[in-house]
Design an enzyme around this catalytic site. Structure first.
Site, mmCIF file in Angstrom:
data_model
loop_
_atom_site.group_PDB
_atom_site.id
_atom_site.type_symbol
_atom_site.label_atom_id
_atom_site.label_comp_id
_atom_site.label_asym_id
_atom_site.label_seq_id
_atom_site.Cartn_x
_atom_site.Cartn_y
_atom_site.Cartn_z
ATOM 1 N N ASP A 9 -21.928 39.973 -10.878
ATOM 2 C CA ASP A 9 -20.491 39.530 -10.339
ATOM 3 C C ASP A 9 -19.683 39.729 -10.642
ATOM 4 O OD1 ASP A 9 -19.283 37.390 -9.046
ATOM 5 O OD2 ASP A 9 -19.512 36.423 -11.061
ATOM 6 N N ASP A 11 -15.774 37.375 -10.575
ATOM 7 C CA ASP A 11 -14.969 36.529 -11.555
ATOM 8 C C ASP A 11 -15.855 36.155 -12.615
ATOM 9 O OD1 ASP A 11 -12.848 37.030 -9.586
ATOM 10 O OD2 ASP A 11 -13.763 35.235 -8.629
ATOM 11 N N ASP A 20 -9.375 34.427 -7.865
ATOM 12 C CA ASP A 20 -8.299 33.552 -6.778
ATOM 13 C C ASP A 20 -7.502 32.611 -7.365
ATOM 14 O OD1 ASP A 20 -10.104 35.324 -4.424
ATOM 15 O OD2 ASP A 20 -11.229 33.299 -4.314
ATOM 16 N N ASP A 95 -18.133 36.220 -5.032
ATOM 17 C CA ASP A 95 -17.921 35.249 -3.405
ATOM 18 C C ASP A 95 -16.052 35.406 -3.591
ATOM 19 O OD1 ASP A 95 -17.312 33.624 -1.808
ATOM 20 O OD2 ASP A 95 -17.772 32.035 -3.037
#
Length: 279
Positions: A9, A11, A20, A95
């Protein structure tokens, strides 16, 4: 380590924040972001935020400079370089978005360590505005997962990775993550694979509540020193097992001198601190 694929992953796993949120807060549009949280999907909000930054006169260069300040611990950068040098296939499932991820990794000199980045696409349009699109077009249909957000199911991405790497024979997968969608990714791991969840984060809560659903070995981590140690230990153990299968009677040092492991990989292993298997 041609037989090992390490999937990260991004973040709160490779970097010590949510990319983000970092951009939204650092560039002063957090108030508008908060207003839209319950009105639009997260991915759509981020595209809207990039439009807002453009309207406020912020350039792509401003966003890049903001991203270069994202905290990335030296221990994880070193571990990534080491396991890559040892021959592991490194990939990202995130994501976030490709512009943020590539900008940060390039700044820290580790972008080339990764063979694939699975994330939301992004591009700069003719107006100089960064556009962020969903990995999965949820406007036309649903991916059918009730664990992951509408724009990306990490479990489905893991299935795709498994299928792509299995063409060359059985591969050991290692997955590193912290969030709820990372639990979905972990559900796709098999016996012999390794799941590295971040302690005290949503993925660990889900594992505790559903312990029988995870088939892989679980090696938890709480900081980047511990994560780096766990990664190097896992790869080191796999190298020893691989060497033992080739010739159980040859000492480990001799195996490195006479095996097909590259000089670069040997040097990377020697530079890594001796570690014991993670508990």
């Amino acid at each position: 380590m041609a037989g090992m694929v390490v999937i990260f992953d991004f973040d709160k796993t490779i970097i010590d924040c949510d990319s983000d949120n970092w951009v939204v807060e650092e560039l002063g549009i957090n108030h508008l972001f908060t207003q839209l949280l319950h009105k639009l999907p997260w991915n759509s909000i981020m595209d809207r935020m990039m439009t807002e930054l453009n309207h406020r006169g912020k350039t792509i260069e401003d966003i890049e400079e903001c991203l270069k300040k994202v905290p990335l611990h030296p221990s994880i950068a070193s571990a990534i370089e080491s396991v890559h040098a040892l021959g592991c296939d490194l990939r990202i499932v995130s994501d976030a978005n490709v512009f943020f991820i590539e900008t940060i990794l390039k700044h820290h000199g580790i972008l080339d360590c990764f063979s694939e980045i699975n994330t939301n696409p992004g591009f700069v349009d003719e107006q100089g505005r960064l556009r962020i699109l969903p990995y999965y077009d949820f406007s036309s249909s649903s991916h059918g997962c009730n664990i992951c957000p509408s724009n990306m199911c990490k479990g489905l991405v893991m299935e795709k990775i498994r299928a792509s790497v299995s063409a060359d024979g059985k591969k050991q997968l290692v997955y590193v993550g912290d969030g709820t969608p990372d639990f979905c990714a972990g559900l796709k791991l098999e016996e012999g694979d390794v799941l590295m969840p971040r302690k005290d984060f949503p993925i660990c809560d889900l594992i505790s509540a559903n312990p029988l659903l995870i088939k892989a070995k679980i090696h938890e981590w709480s900081n980047w020193d511990e994560l780096g140690t766990n990664l190097l230990s896992t790869v080191n153990n796999a190298l020893i097992d691989e060497s033992a299968k080739t010739d159980r009677l040859v000492p480990l040092d001799c195996k490195y001198q006479n095996s097909s492991i590259s000089v670069t990989a040997h040097e990377a292993l020697q530079k890594a601190l001796p570690v014991s298997p993670p508990h």
